[in-house]
Motif scaffolding. Sequence first.
Motif, PDB file in Angstrom:
ATOM      1  N   LYS A 166       0.866  -1.183   0.000  1.00  0.00           N
ATOM      2  CA  LYS A 166       0.000   0.000   0.000  1.00  0.00           C
ATOM      3  C   LYS A 166       0.898   1.227   0.000  1.00  0.00           C
ATOM      4  O   LYS A 166       1.498   1.555   1.015  1.00  0.00           O
ATOM      5  CB  LYS A 166      -0.926  -0.014   1.212  1.00  0.00           C
ATOM      6  CG  LYS A 166      -1.924  -1.144   1.149  1.00  0.00           C
ATOM      7  CD  LYS A 166      -3.086  -0.922   2.103  1.00  0.00           C
ATOM      8  CE  LYS A 166      -4.107  -2.030   1.886  1.00  0.00           C
ATOM      9  NZ  LYS A 166      -5.429  -1.708   2.385  1.00  0.00           N
ATOM     10  N   LEU A 167       0.984   1.864  -1.151  1.00  0.00           N
ATOM     11  CA  LEU A 167       1.844   3.022  -1.310  1.00  0.00           C
ATOM     12  C   LEU A 167       1.078   4.302  -0.996  1.00  0.00           C
ATOM     13  O   LEU A 167      -0.134   4.386  -1.198  1.00  0.00           O
ATOM     14  CB  LEU A 167       2.386   3.096  -2.738  1.00  0.00           C
ATOM     15  CG  LEU A 167       3.132   1.857  -3.253  1.00  0.00           C
ATOM     16  CD1 LEU A 167       3.574   2.089  -4.692  1.00  0.00           C
ATOM     17  CD2 LEU A 167       4.338   1.540  -2.377  1.00  0.00           C
ATOM     18  N   SER A 168       1.805   5.295  -0.520  1.00  0.00           N
ATOM     19  CA  SER A 168       1.202   6.616  -0.330  1.00  0.00           C
ATOM     20  C   SER A 168       0.965   7.227  -1.706  1.00  0.00           C
ATOM     21  O   SER A 168       1.559   6.790  -2.708  1.00  0.00           O
ATOM     22  CB  SER A 168       2.132   7.509   0.490  1.00  0.00           C
ATOM     23  OG  SER A 168       3.270   7.878  -0.280  1.00  0.00           O
ATOM     24  N   PRO A 169       0.096   8.231  -1.820  1.00  0.00           N
ATOM     25  CA  PRO A 169      -0.147   8.853  -3.126  1.00  0.00           C
ATOM     26  C   PRO A 169       1.123   9.369  -3.794  1.00  0.00           C
ATOM     27  O   PRO A 169       1.291   9.222  -5.005  1.00  0.00           O
ATOM     28  CB  PRO A 169      -1.105   9.998  -2.786  1.00  0.00           C
ATOM     29  CG  PRO A 169      -1.836   9.540  -1.569  1.00  0.00           C
ATOM     30  CD  PRO A 169      -0.821   8.770  -0.782  1.00  0.00           C
ATOM     31  N   ILE A 170       2.024   9.965  -3.013  1.00  0.00           N
ATOM     32  CA  ILE A 170       3.261  10.495  -3.600  1.00  0.00           C
ATOM     33  C   ILE A 170       4.185   9.364  -4.033  1.00  0.00           C
ATOM     34  O   ILE A 170       4.823   9.435  -5.084  1.00  0.00           O
ATOM     35  CB  ILE A 170       3.952  11.447  -2.607  1.00  0.00           C
ATOM     36  CG1 ILE A 170       3.115  12.726  -2.460  1.00  0.00           C
ATOM     37  CG2 ILE A 170       5.364  11.785  -3.065  1.00  0.00           C
ATOM     38  CD1 ILE A 170       3.691  13.748  -1.512  1.00  0.00           C
ATOM     39  N   GLN A 171       4.252   8.290  -3.258  1.00  0.00           N
ATOM     40  CA  GLN A 171       5.071   7.142  -3.657  1.00  0.00           C
ATOM     41  C   GLN A 171       4.560   6.541  -4.964  1.00  0.00           C
ATOM     42  O   GLN A 171       5.337   6.196  -5.850  1.00  0.00           O
ATOM     43  CB  GLN A 171       5.060   6.084  -2.556  1.00  0.00           C
ATOM     44  CG  GLN A 171       5.879   6.437  -1.334  1.00  0.00           C
ATOM     45  CD  GLN A 171       5.751   5.399  -0.232  1.00  0.00           C
ATOM     46  OE1 GLN A 171       4.715   4.737  -0.095  1.00  0.00           O
ATOM     47  NE2 GLN A 171       6.795   5.260   0.573  1.00  0.00           N
ATOM     48  N   SER A 172       3.245   6.421  -5.072  1.00  0.00           N
ATOM     49  CA  SER A 172       2.658   5.830  -6.269  1.00  0.00           C
ATOM     50  C   SER A 172       2.784   6.746  -7.478  1.00  0.00           C
ATOM     51  O   SER A 172       3.059   6.290  -8.593  1.00  0.00           O
ATOM     52  CB  SER A 172       1.179   5.501  -6.020  1.00  0.00           C
ATOM     53  OG  SER A 172       0.575   4.970  -7.186  1.00  0.00           O
ATOM     54  N   GLY A 173       2.583   8.050  -7.265  1.00  0.00           N
ATOM     55  CA  GLY A 173       2.570   8.969  -8.398  1.00  0.00           C
ATOM     56  C   GLY A 173       3.939   9.443  -8.838  1.00  0.00           C
ATOM     57  O   GLY A 173       4.131   9.722 -10.028  1.00  0.00           O
ATOM     58  N   CYS A 174       4.901   9.524  -7.912  1.00  0.00           N
ATOM     59  CA  CYS A 174       6.198  10.137  -8.222  1.00  0.00           C
ATOM     60  C   CYS A 174       7.354   9.146  -8.326  1.00  0.00           C
ATOM     61  O   CYS A 174       8.376   9.467  -8.949  1.00  0.00           O
ATOM     62  CB  CYS A 174       6.552  11.183  -7.156  1.00  0.00           C
ATOM     63  SG  CYS A 174       5.302  12.468  -6.915  1.00  0.00           S
ATOM     64  N   CYS A 175       7.226   7.977  -7.710  1.00  0.00           N
ATOM     65  CA  CYS A 175       8.372   7.076  -7.575  1.00  0.00           C
ATOM     66  C   CYS A 175       8.330   5.886  -8.520  1.00  0.00           C
ATOM     67  O   CYS A 175       9.282   5.091  -8.543  1.00  0.00           O
ATOM     68  CB  CYS A 175       8.471   6.573  -6.131  1.00  0.00           C
ATOM     69  SG  CYS A 175       8.509   7.889  -4.894  1.00  0.00           S
ATOM     70  N   LYS A 176       7.277   5.745  -9.282  1.00  0.00           N
ATOM     71  CA  LYS A 176       7.155   4.642 -10.243  1.00  0.00           C
ATOM     72  C   LYS A 176       6.368   5.133 -11.459  1.00  0.00           C
ATOM     73  O   LYS A 176       5.644   6.127 -11.367  1.00  0.00           O
ATOM     74  CB  LYS A 176       6.441   3.447  -9.602  1.00  0.00           C
ATOM     75  CG  LYS A 176       4.984   3.724  -9.308  1.00  0.00           C
ATOM     76  CD  LYS A 176       4.252   2.477  -8.876  1.00  0.00           C
ATOM     77  CE  LYS A 176       2.753   2.723  -8.785  1.00  0.00           C
ATOM     78  NZ  LYS A 176       2.144   3.174 -10.063  1.00  0.00           N
ATOM     79  N   PRO A 177       6.488   4.459 -12.590  1.00  0.00           N
ATOM     80  CA  PRO A 177       5.689   4.849 -13.756  1.00  0.00           C
ATOM     81  C   PRO A 177       4.248   4.370 -13.595  1.00  0.00           C
ATOM     82  O   PRO A 177       3.980   3.430 -12.832  1.00  0.00           O
ATOM     83  CB  PRO A 177       6.381   4.121 -14.906  1.00  0.00           C
ATOM     84  CG  PRO A 177       7.014   2.922 -14.265  1.00  0.00           C
ATOM     85  CD  PRO A 177       7.414   3.366 -12.881  1.00  0.00           C
TER      86      PRO A 177
END
Length: 285
Positions: A166-177
């Motif tokens: 379960k990623l945070s919104p920033i982890q999901s949006g900024c750290c992966k494609p």
Amino acid sequence: MRFSNSLIGLINFLTFLLSIPILGGGIWLSSKANTTDCMRFLQWPLIIIGISLMVVSLAGFAGACYRNTFLLRFYLFSMFFIIAALIGFIIFAYGVTDKGSGRSVVNRAYLDYYLSDYSGWLKDRVVQDSYWYKISSCVRDSHVCANMGLEINGVPETANMFYYRKLSPIQSGCCKPPTECGYVYVNETEWNQGGGLVGSNPDCTRWSNDQTQLCYYCDSCKAGVLASLKKSWRKVSVINIVVLILLVIVYVLGYAAFRNNKRMDNDEPYGSTRMTKAQPSMLHF
């Protein structure tokens, strides 16, 4: 009179206590602004309201102790505008975070975020090039992506394990494609192209394995920041609504006690009116 002054003093003490969660909410948003949310102006209205409430409650407390009518009037007058300002902030916070949320992805525990799902003043501010440059730099400097690495018993996280995080919104949006791009997982922040790109999402070409770039200039990263802000603001707003209800109750009690104080100062019995019927004069013969 002594009971009435004691009641007003107690009410002001309660008001002082209620200012603490408001100020605490502003400080918490400030800490989030310096680490993940990276929006450094949103906390100031709450901090100002919290400090103002503290000062006003102390003035009211002094007014009750020293029977200073001016300080009590100042307390009631100022409290009215502080309550109005808090109502305005709550409405504003819910208004600018009303739209937008993450989208579920098949066989993934995390959500993907799309900028097209958001609208309004907050989105317009975030997407401004000059402003986004500051936000993206803040996100990069917070090391949110660099700290995503996970090992279990000394073994790096596998693709299947990552997919069910379960990623945070920033982890999901900024750290992966974005998932729809079809990149193949290497590690948390390194992804290789698979059998060709899937979909027409511009973020598919913006992704970079360069750890200083990643997806910081993707629309998904902007959407992740907006989603993170929405989550933070909603948490603070719930606390503010509870505090607002208590503040209104305390204000009404304080106003009633102040009115009762004035009645007693004027030797006016409770429930009586100022109008008296003139007694007819007796005729003297």
